[in-house]
Design an enzyme around this catalytic site. Structure first.
Site, PDB file in Angstrom:
ATOM      1  N   GLU A  91     -33.308   7.796 -34.126  1.00 61.65           N
ATOM      2  CA  GLU A  91     -34.411   7.355 -33.262  1.00 61.65           C
ATOM      3  C   GLU A  91     -35.441   6.578 -34.057  1.00 61.65           C
ATOM      4  O   GLU A  91     -36.393   6.048 -33.509  1.00 61.65           O
ATOM      5  CB  GLU A  91     -35.145   8.553 -32.637  1.00 61.65           C
ATOM      6  CG  GLU A  91     -34.265   9.684 -32.268  1.00 61.65           C
ATOM      7  CD  GLU A  91     -35.010  10.840 -31.630  1.00 61.65           C
ATOM      8  OE1 GLU A  91     -35.471  10.679 -30.503  1.00 61.65           O
ATOM      9  OE2 GLU A  91     -35.121  11.907 -32.261  1.00 61.65           O
ATOM     10  N   ASP A 115     -36.784   6.567 -28.122  1.00 60.41           N
ATOM     11  CA  ASP A 115     -37.708   6.470 -29.242  1.00 60.41           C
ATOM     12  C   ASP A 115     -37.380   5.283 -30.142  1.00 60.41           C
ATOM     13  O   ASP A 115     -38.287   4.608 -30.626  1.00 60.41           O
ATOM     14  CB  ASP A 115     -37.695   7.775 -30.051  1.00 60.41           C
ATOM     15  CG  ASP A 115     -38.555   8.840 -29.385  1.00 60.41           C
ATOM     16  OD1 ASP A 115     -39.658   8.500 -28.921  1.00 60.41           O
ATOM     17  OD2 ASP A 115     -38.123   9.999 -29.298  1.00 60.41           O
ATOM     18  N   HIS A 137     -41.061  11.606 -19.918  1.00 61.57           N
ATOM     19  CA  HIS A 137     -40.295  12.813 -19.605  1.00 61.57           C
ATOM     20  C   HIS A 137     -40.315  13.183 -18.133  1.00 61.57           C
ATOM     21  O   HIS A 137     -39.391  13.817 -17.638  1.00 61.57           O
ATOM     22  CB  HIS A 137     -40.695  13.963 -20.529  1.00 61.57           C
ATOM     23  CG  HIS A 137     -40.056  13.787 -21.868  1.00 61.57           C
ATOM     24  ND1 HIS A 137     -40.699  13.168 -22.909  1.00 61.57           N
ATOM     25  CD2 HIS A 137     -38.788  14.026 -22.281  1.00 61.57           C
ATOM     26  CE1 HIS A 137     -39.860  13.075 -23.915  1.00 61.57           C
ATOM     27  NE2 HIS A 137     -38.704  13.584 -23.574  1.00 61.57           N
ATOM     28  N   CYS A 143     -27.789   8.878 -26.624  1.00 59.49           N
ATOM     29  CA  CYS A 143     -28.307   9.773 -25.591  1.00 59.49           C
ATOM     30  C   CYS A 143     -29.632   9.265 -25.025  1.00 59.49           C
ATOM     31  O   CYS A 143     -30.268   9.928 -24.228  1.00 59.49           O
ATOM     32  CB  CYS A 143     -28.451  11.192 -26.117  1.00 59.49           C
ATOM     33  SG  CYS A 143     -29.517  11.292 -27.553  1.00 59.49           S
TER      34      CYS A 143
HETATM   35  C1  PEP Z   1     -34.534   9.432 -27.252  1.00 57.03           C
HETATM   36  O1  PEP Z   1     -35.549   9.334 -27.944  1.00 57.03           O
HETATM   37  O2  PEP Z   1     -33.817   8.462 -26.934  1.00 57.03           O
HETATM   38  C2  PEP Z   1     -34.115  10.737 -26.747  1.00 57.03           C
HETATM   39  C3  PEP Z   1     -32.969  10.876 -26.121  1.00 57.03           C
HETATM   40  O3  PEP Z   1     -34.956  11.783 -26.929  1.00 57.03           O
HETATM   41  P1  PEP Z   1     -36.262  12.057 -26.037  1.00 57.03           P
HETATM   42  O4  PEP Z   1     -36.203  11.149 -24.842  1.00 57.03           O
HETATM   43  O5  PEP Z   1     -36.209  13.491 -25.663  1.00 57.03           O
HETATM   44  O6  PEP Z   1     -37.356  11.727 -26.983  1.00 57.03           O
HETATM   45 MG    MG Z   2     -36.508  11.044 -28.782  1.00 59.07          MG
END
Ligand code: PEP
Ligand code: MG
Length: 571
Positions: A431, A455, A189, A502
């Site tokens: 995911e 994920d 993150h 995403c």
């Molecule tokens: C993902 O897991 O690809 C996602 C977009 O969510 P995050 O990165 O917030 O886990």
């Molecule tokens: Mg995720």
């Protein structure tokens, strides 16, 4: 001189001196002193500087996080002025003739132990305050920097073992020109936040905190994943040139800002952005985003001492929707857990937080928290083009339960006379591999899919996305991943639904041609990746790429896939 390689996490070049954001070494030698007056003077000076620092931090916290957060620092300031703590330290220097460090440690430890042993929780928390404050004073006695992102007031590159999402949220873009960490990958993150803040970053260098000293000059090359420590004149000149070239490249990309995204053979796809806060919307619009494909709402819940209220959330969602006008905004409901903690929820520590009690799992159990968010979203729905998706859906039952709660709250609001949009699409993030495998069954019930590859890849490859030692297994082009992604897109289309992505893979220049060929409808990425992606797609033929599908899915390794795409797309 030592140059390091890491993972290019956010593009651009930063050149500035190092600011080390790591727990400083506070070890010292206990000494007998002759001149106790000088020691007391040193102590008083360290106390004074600590107070000034805390005043500044308190003011910054008040501005950026609100009064409540700032109160923590008022408590710290009180400790620093408390004669019951300070007098015994001074007395100890005089009577025991020891240095200030030793006296401070002894007296502070005595109070810490005393408070820790108390029944009353409030008093036990005071132990933590004394501990924090003592560390700060000790750092000043030893003349080492006691780092705090909120204190940065000159241009720097931040160096850290890792940055928590809340550390990253506190970084002031005006002064923090870049950052580099020992651990983390492209999808940790801190890396994601760096991209939304548009700060160049290199993560996963393994040793940057050991190699770099305070005030070393640094170049962070977020394009190629390099960190140059104390560069030579020649290197500086090279990188200044690279910085300029990058700025020029950005100007070229910017020409497509208001254009739709259309492939060379006429297919339109949507390029939308991932955001974390309403403030990120400006970057989305400046970078030509056609919508928001992922609003990570958990940042509303972080860096605070309690849950955000319904009204607070409503204002944030409304602000994003209003700023985006008619453009779609996909809001993901709370995805806490994994590397995103909420200290005030006091959840028990888990052996495998990424496989644990997170996201929709937590929301379905703590439906009080979930309902508040759903109500805020529903109330905001009339201000724009809202779509809602649930994270980490592993079973159809979870989706049905989450949707039922949403519909229940919708009825409740309507009965209260609140207007709610009737056109909210409800989708899920894909995911978890099991969900990707039975996407056909899900596609009958959801309005859309958004594939969360950050994920999905970690779960499919069984490789922690935070751990740079296994980052070689983070393989977006692995045929197993392509096969899951293909399955999800086909399942969506078979039911007349749309499929987006995403995860970070959606903005990757090797993955983009593959995804275009597989028929992905919506690509959601860091805002800064949108214009390069649009430029790339303009020159790609979707039909040609689609004709490679079977060949790609039959390949054995990610390297084979990558080499094939590089060749076909001249990369
Ligand atoms: C993902 O897991 O690809 C996602 C977009 O969510 P995050 O990165 O917030 O886990
Ligand atoms: Mg995720």
């Amino acid at each position: 001189m030592n140059n390091l390689s890491g993972i290019a996490a956010s593009n651009g070049i930063a050149i500035a001196k190092a600011y080390i954001l790591a727990a400083p070494d506070l070890s010292f030698e206990k000494k007998k002193v002759e001149n106790t007056a000088t020691e007391i003077e040193r102590l008083n000076k360290a106390l004074e500087i600590s107070k000034q620092e805390l005043e500044k931090i308190k003011e910054n916290a008040r501005k950026s996080l609100g009064d409540e957060h700032a109160e923590i620092f008022s408590a710290h300031l009180l400790v620093l002025s408390d004669p019951e703590l300070i007098n015994p330290i001074q007395d100890k220097i005089k009577t025991d003739q020891v240095n200030a460090e030793a006296a401070l440690e002894d007296v502070a430890n005595m109070f810490i132990d005393m408070f820790k042993a108390m029944e009353n929780e409030y008093m036990r928390e005071r132990a933590a305050d004394i501990q924090d404050v003592t560390k700060r004073v000790m750092a000043h006695l030893l003349d080492v920097t006691f780092p705090d992102p909120a204190l940065i007031d000159e241009e720097v590159v931040v160096i850290a073992e890792d940055l928590t999402p809340s550390d990253t949220a506190q970084l002031n873009k005006q002064f923090v020109k870049g950052f580099t960490t020992n651990i983390g990958g492209r999808t940790s993150h801190s890396a994601i936040m760096a991209r939304s803040l548009e700060i160049p970053a290199v993560v996963g260098t393994k040793t940057v905190t050991e190699e770099v000293k305070k005030d070393d000059m640094l170049i962070v090359d977020g394009i190629d994943g390099k960190v140059i420590i104390n560069p030579s004149e020649e290197e500086l000149a090279t990188y200044k040139q690279k910085q300029e070239d990058f700025a020029k490249q950005k100007e070229v990309w910017a020409q497509l800002k208001d254009e739709p995204t259309i492939s060379a053979d006429g297919t339109h796809v949507e390029l939308v952005a991932n955001i974390g806060t309403p403030e990120d919307v400006v970057g989305v619009l400046n970078n030509g985003g056609e919508g928001v494909g992922l609003y990570r709402t958990e940042f509303l819940y972080m860096g605070k001492s309690e849950l955000p209220t319904e009204d607070e959330q409503f204002e944030a969602y409304k602000s994003v929707l209003e700023q985006m006008g008619e453009k779609p905004v996909v809001v993901r409901t709370l995805d806490i857990g994994g590397d995103k903690e909420l200290s005030y929820l006091k959840l028990p520590e888990e052996m495998n937080p990424f496989l644990g009690f997170r996201a929709i799992r937590l929301c379905l159990e703590r439906d009080d928290i979930f309902r508040t968010q759903l109500r805020a979203l529903l109330r905001a729905s009339t201000y724009g083009n809202l779509k809602i998706m649930f994270p980490m859906i592993a079973t159809l039952d979870e989706f049905r339960q989450a949707k039922a709660l949403l519909l229940e709250e919708k009825d409740n609001l309507k009965n209260e006379g609140v207007s709610v949009s009737d056109d909210i699409e409800i989708g899920i993030m894909v995911e978890i591999p099991s969900t990707a495998v039975i996407a056909r069954q899900f596609a009958k019930e959801v309005d859309f899919f958004s594939i969360g590859t950050n994920d999905l890849i970690q779960y499919t490859m069984a490789a922690d996305r935070m751990n740079e030692r296994v980052s070689y297994l983070y393989q977006p082009y692995h045929p197993a991943i392509l096969s899951l992604v293909n399955n999800v897109i086909e399942a969506a289309h078979a039911e007349g639904k749309w499929a987006g992505m995403c995860g970070e893979m959606a903005g990757d220049s090797i993955a983009i041609p593959i995804l275009l060929g597989l028929g992905l409808d919506e690509f959601s990425m860091s805002a800064t990746s949108i214009l390069p992606a649009r430029t790339q797609i303009k020159d790609l033929s979707k039909d040609e790429l689609a004709s490679y599908k079977d060949q790609l899915l039959a390949m054995s390794t990610a390297d084979e896939v990558e080499a094939f795409i590089r060749e076909k797309t001249n990369q």
